[in-house]
Design an enzyme around this catalytic site. Structure first.
Site, PDB file in Angstrom:
ATOM      1  N   GLY A 115      13.338  33.075  23.494  1.00 18.25           N
ATOM      2  CA  GLY A 115      13.318  32.866  22.224  1.00 18.25           C
ATOM      3  C   GLY A 115      13.439  31.288  21.961  1.00 18.25           C
ATOM      4  CB  THR A 144       9.954  25.788  20.066  1.00 13.39           C
ATOM      5  OG1 THR A 144      11.054  25.131  20.482  1.00 13.39           O
ATOM      6  CG2 THR A 144       9.601  25.476  18.851  1.00 13.39           C
ATOM      7  CB  ALA A 145       7.241  28.491  23.898  1.00 14.20           C
ATOM      8  CD  GLU A 167      11.106  20.054  20.807  1.00  9.66           C
ATOM      9  OE1 GLU A 167      11.106  20.263  21.917  1.00  9.66           O
ATOM     10  OE2 GLU A 167      10.794  20.659  20.103  1.00  9.66           O
ATOM     11  CE  LYS A 188       4.206  11.953  16.221  1.00  7.75           C
ATOM     12  NZ  LYS A 188       4.494  12.599  17.630  1.00  7.75           N
ATOM     13  CB  VAL A 226      15.572  39.542  31.690  1.00  8.23           C
ATOM     14  CG1 VAL A 226      14.675  39.991  32.954  1.00  8.23           C
ATOM     15  CG2 VAL A 226      14.933  39.869  30.563  1.00  8.23           C
ATOM     16  CB  THR A 265       0.849  17.171  24.293  1.00  8.52           C
ATOM     17  OG1 THR A 265       1.368  16.777  25.571  1.00  8.52           O
ATOM     18  CG2 THR A 265      -0.017  15.747  23.976  1.00  8.52           C
TER      19      THR A 265
HETATM   20  C1  LIG Z   1      13.168  15.599  27.014  1.00  8.40           C
HETATM   21  C2  LIG Z   1      12.250  16.590  26.329  1.00  8.40           C
HETATM   22  C3  LIG Z   1      11.612  16.207  25.169  1.00  8.40           C
HETATM   23  C4  LIG Z   1      10.457  17.061  24.430  1.00  8.40           C
HETATM   24  N1  LIG Z   1       9.843  16.651  23.289  1.00  8.40           N
HETATM   25  C5  LIG Z   1       8.859  17.256  22.909  1.00  8.40           C
HETATM   26  C6  LIG Z   1       8.167  16.674  21.795  1.00  8.40           C
HETATM   27  O1  LIG Z   1       8.409  15.856  21.153  1.00  8.40           O
HETATM   28  N2  LIG Z   1       7.278  17.663  21.359  1.00  8.40           N
HETATM   29  C7  LIG Z   1       6.742  18.601  21.768  1.00  8.40           C
HETATM   30  O2  LIG Z   1       5.636  19.323  21.520  1.00  8.40           O
HETATM   31  N3  LIG Z   1       7.774  19.142  22.874  1.00  8.40           N
HETATM   32  C8  LIG Z   1       8.505  18.444  23.463  1.00  8.40           C
HETATM   33  N4  LIG Z   1       9.082  18.853  24.395  1.00  8.40           N
HETATM   34  C9  LIG Z   1       8.815  20.347  25.034  1.00  8.40           C
HETATM   35  C10 LIG Z   1       9.536  21.173  24.034  1.00  8.40           C
HETATM   36  O3  LIG Z   1      11.011  21.224  24.059  1.00  8.40           O
HETATM   37  C11 LIG Z   1       9.042  22.699  24.567  1.00  8.40           C
HETATM   38  O4  LIG Z   1       7.870  22.801  24.897  1.00  8.40           O
HETATM   39  C12 LIG Z   1       9.732  23.649  23.674  1.00  8.40           C
HETATM   40  O5  LIG Z   1      10.894  23.555  23.231  1.00  8.40           O
HETATM   41  C13 LIG Z   1       9.616  25.190  23.910  1.00  8.40           C
HETATM   42  O6  LIG Z   1      10.399  25.245  25.196  1.00  8.40           O
HETATM   43  P1  LIG Z   1      10.309  26.899  25.696  1.00  8.40           P
HETATM   44  O7  LIG Z   1      10.486  27.787  24.463  1.00  8.40           O
HETATM   45  O8  LIG Z   1       9.230  27.137  26.596  1.00  8.40           O
HETATM   46  O9  LIG Z   1      11.622  26.870  26.531  1.00  8.40           O
HETATM   47  P2  LIG Z   1      13.177  26.983  26.189  1.00  8.40           P
HETATM   48  O10 LIG Z   1      13.437  26.140  24.741  1.00  8.40           O
HETATM   49  O11 LIG Z   1      13.854  26.668  27.315  1.00  8.40           O
HETATM   50  O12 LIG Z   1      13.667  28.382  25.933  1.00  8.40           O
HETATM   51  C14 LIG Z   1      13.467  29.409  26.987  1.00  8.40           C
HETATM   52  C15 LIG Z   1      14.114  30.719  26.273  1.00  8.40           C
HETATM   53  O13 LIG Z   1      14.086  31.760  27.433  1.00  8.40           O
HETATM   54  C16 LIG Z   1      15.175  32.596  27.384  1.00  8.40           C
HETATM   55  N5  LIG Z   1      15.457  33.205  28.661  1.00  8.40           N
HETATM   56  C17 LIG Z   1      15.324  32.295  29.903  1.00  8.40           C
HETATM   57  N6  LIG Z   1      15.785  33.182  30.854  1.00  8.40           N
HETATM   58  C18 LIG Z   1      16.097  34.456  30.433  1.00  8.40           C
HETATM   59  C19 LIG Z   1      16.350  35.554  30.798  1.00  8.40           C
HETATM   60  N7  LIG Z   1      16.604  35.781  32.118  1.00  8.40           N
HETATM   61  N8  LIG Z   1      16.950  36.752  30.102  1.00  8.40           N
HETATM   62  C20 LIG Z   1      16.524  36.489  28.792  1.00  8.40           C
HETATM   63  N9  LIG Z   1      16.119  35.309  28.126  1.00  8.40           N
HETATM   64  C21 LIG Z   1      15.893  34.327  29.022  1.00  8.40           C
HETATM   65  C22 LIG Z   1      16.374  31.758  26.765  1.00  8.40           C
HETATM   66  O14 LIG Z   1      17.591  32.179  26.284  1.00  8.40           O
HETATM   67  C23 LIG Z   1      15.466  30.791  25.683  1.00  8.40           C
HETATM   68  O15 LIG Z   1      15.609  31.680  24.684  1.00  8.40           O
HETATM   69  C24 LIG Z   1      10.402  18.366  24.875  1.00  8.40           C
HETATM   70  C25 LIG Z   1      10.892  18.610  26.256  1.00  8.40           C
HETATM   71  C26 LIG Z   1      11.869  17.718  26.861  1.00  8.40           C
HETATM   72  C27 LIG Z   1      12.399  18.383  28.025  1.00  8.40           C
END
Ligand SMILES: Cc1cc2nc3c(=O)[nH]c(=O)nc-3n(C[C@H](O)[C@H](O)[C@H](O)COP(=O)(O)OP(=O)(O)OC[C@H]3O[C@@H](n4cnc5c(N)ncnc54)[C@H](O)[C@@H]3O)c2cc1C
Length: 498
Positions: free
Chosen positions: A19, A21-22, A56, A85, A192, A351
């Site tokens: 949960g 942003t992705a 972000e 932006k 999980v 991106t």
């Molecule tokens: C330093 C940095 C700067 C960034 N800046 C930008 C930006 O300017 N623009 C941009 O587009 N993107 C940026 N990004 C990328 C952006 O942060 C991510 O693409 C975005 O937040 C999506 O992350 P995510 O949802 O994939 O992962 P996460 O935010 O890590 O979410 C993971 C989810 O999985 C769940 N999860 C994991 N394991 C389990 C489990 N075993 N059981 C149940 N739930 C689980 C967690 O609870 C969480 O809800 C940046 C990233 C970084 C590291």
């Protein structure tokens, strides 16, 4: 619909794991397109495992996303402390006189009047004529950012303007969760800890710590850098970009919001990487992206605090490890990886969420066209891999071409020969005064970064013959009246407000 074995039949249940942003962007897109087909969508997230959640920036695709899910800016922007932006300003990346900074604008239709002049001047300068070819004078978005104006025009301005946003990604996740749940997505909170598979390797069900099991036909892995399903369970290999891109750490520190909010991201070169400055309504997000091969976390924190005037502040810094690269496949068996689980190119061009949208929309399109076949699966993966590599190359170009030579980090980047053949050919085409736009088209990479972006980068870093080699030639230098361009952009900018 006829489905090949080992490819998902998703007529019943889709589970999104994660949960961040992705996860919530995916949930909203599936709510829009699949709930009406009778497909059940459930998102599982763990309150014990956090989200990445740094402030972000986005590309203009974020606007398309909100338009698609029919959520108005007046609704989501205040809820996420979001700002507009116009693009990104790169500061101190180049040491060449006259090239201390440049702006990479988002494209707009009005650029059609000025961008061709910029590109023609670039070609003339590459051929050795002393004409003006710095990108900052040719784009309306640059002017808007310099004057801290928002990209929203008065109604009588007849051109569409491309723009992105800055936002608090934790709040964005919460906002998107509310919308998705209202629209019928199911939500399960829990961690999980086990995953059961079918004999063919497909995921059968997720088992939570509390004993609950969740079975589904298709699983979307949004578990972040953990890549629980695509990596740990399906063991899809990870392809590291470490030899192309050295940065593997980030450190973040918020500062109070400034009075006159910027309408652009600022990226400032540092000793071992670069720092972002992202304006939100309630704070400024700051971060330093650096390479642990060249400096320690403590050195990076000191340098960032020094830059922000926070050496004596007790505001804690957040440290983040980044895994830079991509999965060999984004869609394997009945798992689609989305977000950090599928890969991450460092955030220089912001991106990552753009990739999320490309991935999910591409997958929905493939399904809608009855395209869940092996051939389409392979094509889907190939297309995303090409996009990853295309965006990586553009970011590598920042490090290769900026001309900084002040320490080991910048020297190692500048002399790094682990760059793709495509990038080498692009640089050769530029420096030999060839037709870069044609080169980009022929390589079919213009949908990753269009010609104007490449021109901004190369010209913005001053990749031109040395000043003393340039010829003064009136027929070249008087071909375009730059004062007219300044005046055109100045008057266009009067249609915008802060
Ligand atoms: C330093 C940095 C700067 C960034 N800046 C930008 C930006 O300017 N623009 C941009 O587009 N993107 C940026 N990004 C990328 C952006 O942060 C991510 O693409 C975005 O937040 C999506 O992350 P995510 O949802 O994939 O992962 P996460 O935010 O890590 O979410 C993971 C989810 O999985 C769940 N999860 C994991 N394991 C389990 C489990 N075993 N059981 C149940 N739930 C689980 C967690 O609870 C969480 O809800 C940046 C990233 C970084 C590291």
């Amino acid at each position: 619909m006829l489905l090949n074995s080992n490819l998902p039949n998703i007529n019943q249940h889709v589970v999104i794991l994660g949960g961040g942003t992705a996860g919530w962007i995916t949930a909203n897109l599936l709510a829009k397109h699949w709930l009406q087909l009778g497909i059940k969508v459930t998102l599982v997230e763990s309150s014990d495992i956090g989200v990445i959640g740094v402030g972000e920036g986005s590309t203009p695709q974020m606007k398309t996303f909100f338009d698609e899910i029919e959520v108005d800016e007046s609704e989501w922007m205040p809820a996420c402390n979001a700002t507009y932006k116009n693009g990104i300003r790169f500061v101190n990346w180049s040491k060449k006189p006259g090239y201390k900074s440049y702006f990479h604008p988002f494209a707009s239709k009005i650029d059609a009047f000025t961008a061709p002049i910029f590109m023609q001047n670039c070609v003339a300068r590459l051929k050795g004529y002393d004409v003006h070819a710095h990108p900052d004078r040719y784009y309306l978005a640059t002017k808007l950012a310099d004057k801290k104006l928002s990209p929203i025009a008065s109604e009588n301005f007849p051109f569409e303007i491309g723009y992105g946003y800055h936002f608090d990604s934790v709040l964005l996740g919460k906002f998107l969760r509310k919308i998705a749940l209202k629209r019928g997505v199911q939500h399960v909170e829990g961690t999980v800890d086990q995953v059961a598979q079918h004999p063919n390797g497909d995921i059968k069900e997720l088992k939570l710590e509390n004993g609950q099991t969740i079975a589904a036909d298709l699983f979307i892995d949004c578990s972040g850098f953990r890549a629980l399903l695509i990596g740990k369970i399906l063991k899809v290999p990870f392809i590291s970009y470490k030899e192309n891109l050295f940065n593997d750490r980030a450190i973040t520190l918020p500062t109070p919001v400034s009075e006159n909010i910027n309408t652009a991201t600022i990226s400032t070169a540092m000793k071992c990487g670069w720092a972002w400055d992202i304006p939100l309504l309630n704070r400024t997000g700051n971060g330093y992206v650096y390479s642990s091969d060249f400096c320690t976390d403590d050195q990076a924190e000191f340098e960032l605090r020094e830059k922000l005037g926070m050496l004596k502040s007790d505001t804690p810094a957040q440290k983040i490890k980044m895994r830079v690269g991509r999965m060999e496949k984004h869609w394997a068996n009945n798992v689609l990886a989305v977000g950090l689980s599928q890969g991450f190119i460092e955030p220089l061009e912001a991106t990552a969420l753009h990739f999320v949208l490309e991935t999910v929309n591409g997958f929905i399109r493939t399904y809608g066209a009855g395209g869940f076949t092996r051939k389409n699966q392979a094509e889907f993966n190939q297309n995303l891999n090409a996009r990853f590599e295309g965006i990586r190359d553009y970011i590598v170009a920042h490090y290769r071409l900026n001309s900084r030579t002040d320490n080991d980090y910048w020297n190692a980047n500048g002399s790094n020969n682990k760059v793709s053949t495509t990038l080498v050919q692009m640089i050769n085409c530029w420096t030999s005064g060839g037709n870069l736009a044609q080169e980009i088209e022929s390589k079919r990479i213009s949908s990753f970064y269009p010609p104007f972006s490449w021109h901004c980068l190369l010209a913005g870093y001053g990749v031109f013959p040395a000043e003393k080699q340039l010829m003064k030639d009136e027929s070249q230098s008087q071909r375009y009246d730059l004062n007219e361009i300044d005046e055109f952009i100045r008057r266009a900018s009067l249609n915008f407000q802060s």
